[in-house]
Design an enzyme around this catalytic site. Structure first.
Site, short mmCIF file in Angstrom:
data_model
loop_
_atom_site.label_atom_id
_atom_site.label_comp_id
_atom_site.label_asym_id
_atom_site.label_seq_id
_atom_site.Cartn_x
_atom_site.Cartn_y
_atom_site.Cartn_z
N ASP A 1 -4.78 2.63 10.48
CA ASP A 1 -3.72 3.27 11.28
C ASP A 1 -2.68 2.24 11.74
OD1 ASP A 1 -3.87 6.02 11.48
OD2 ASP A 1 -5.30 6.03 13.14
N GLN B 1 -9.27 9.26 16.07
CA GLN B 1 -8.19 10.23 16.26
C GLN B 1 -7.79 10.32 17.74
OE1 GLN B 1 -6.52 11.93 13.73
NE2 GLN B 1 -5.15 12.51 15.41
N LYS C 1 -6.87 14.98 6.58
CA LYS C 1 -7.05 13.61 6.09
C LYS C 1 -8.29 13.55 5.19
CE LYS C 1 -4.79 11.60 10.11
NZ LYS C 1 -4.95 11.12 11.49
#
Ligand code: NDP
Length: 296
Positions: free
Chosen positions: A120, A97, A53
């Site tokens: 997200d 994460q 990412k």
């Protein structure tokens, strides 16, 4: 007739090229889209995801910052990082994460992310607003699937869609997206899970069959209706001693069998996978564009 292969790598490259142009315009206005990732512990898969990412951000001219913390971090320390990022004007997107260590309550951390920076799309505000058809951000994997279909002119409207898997990050939000009364959705959606009785029959009804289960090559050719669109979200490692690394990646769909029945099919790798990062970048750029509009 063999199916057309949906090339997620190419579509994601196209999206990144489009984003690059938007980022150049933002930079000309003094705004550099910024994504912060919080990585706790040393899970190798999480490390790989976060690194890719960060690399993807840098490649298209975005700023990225990774906060690496030991697995022994406590809740308060993690909260402090997230609240600090909420306040930072140069950070447009925040991701924590998953998975977090067992002693950390993941939802309790997610709810602290500013929904306007929740790129997200996991914050309960965005999940709820998704059901109402008005999220600030849509979660990246389902959003990527919807975008892939759009770019291949596959219109789910009026179609029977069957989703295998009801996770909070794929199955549920995807169902919520596809039932909306709007363009690119408007489908009749069935969501299956490990307690679904007549799974094979349900699969055979699908005009669009989407597998997100984490079960290697579960969907066989005889579960696919002639001409159906087959989208494979699964990423599974299976032993392959002929390869130096000792394994290969396969999806939840038995690709060779199913491509003989389907009209369109996504491969693994190179299908849905690259779209997830592309949509994360896209959400971050949208957030930066909102920052620009606010500053005017
Ligand atoms: P989860 O493990 O959270 O959920 C799996 C779902 O599949 C559950 O709802 C489970 O049912 C259902 N399921 C599992 N086995 C069966 C079965 N035999 N019959 C019917 N239903 C079953 O997985 P995720 O949603 O996180 O991920 C799914 C897959 O997609 C994984 O391979 C993952 O690696 C991949 N993935 C890929 C991404 C990408 O970017 N391409 C992003 C995210 C995930 P139940 O709820 O009853 O347990």
């Amino acid at each position: 007739m063999a199916a057309k292969i949906i090339d997620g790598k190419k579509v994601s490259d196209d999206i990144k090229a489009e984003l690059k142009i938007k980022i150049e315009s933002l930079r000309a206005e003094g705004i550099i889209p910024g994504l912060a990732a919080v990585l706790v512990g040393n899970n190798p898969a999480s490390e790989t995801y976060v690194n890719s990412k960060a690399r993807a951000c840098e490649k298209i001219g975005m700023y990225s910052e990774v906060f690496r913390r030991d697995a022994s971090i406590n809740h308060e320390e993690l909260v402090e990082i997230v609240l600090g990022l909420n306040k930072r004007n140069d950070i447009d997107g925040i991701l924590v994460q998953s998975p977090l260590p067992k002693h950390i309550d993941e939802l309790a951390v997610t709810v602290l992310i500013d929904p306007k920076k929740d790129v997200d799309g996991f914050h309960p505000y965005n999940v709820g607003m998704l059901l109402l058809g008005q999220p600030i951000f849509q979660s990246c994997t389902p959003y990527g699937i919807v975008e892939l279909m759009k770019r291949y002119n596959i219109d789910p409207s009026g179609k029977e869609v069957v989703i295998l898997g009801r996770s909070n990050i794929v199955g549920k939000p995807l169902a919520a997206m596809l039932i909306q009364k709007q363009k690119g959705a408007n489908a009749t959606v069935t969501v299956c899970h490990s307690n679904t009785g007549n799974l094979r029959e349900i699969c055979r009804r699908a005009d669009i069959l989407i597998a997100a289960m984490g079960q290697a090559e579960f969907v066989k050719g005889d579960m696919v209706k002639e001409g159906a669109v087959v989208i494979d979200v699964g990423i599974n490692r299976v032993v392959d001693s002929t390869l130096e690394k000792g394994y290969k990646l396969v999806g939840d769909v038995a690709f060779e069998e199913c491509k003989l029945k389907a009209s369109y099919i996504t491969p693994v790798p190179g299908g849905v996978g690259p779209m997830t990062i592309a949509m994360l970048l896209s959400n971050t750029v949208i957030s930066a564009e909102r920052r620009l509009h606010k500053s005017r």
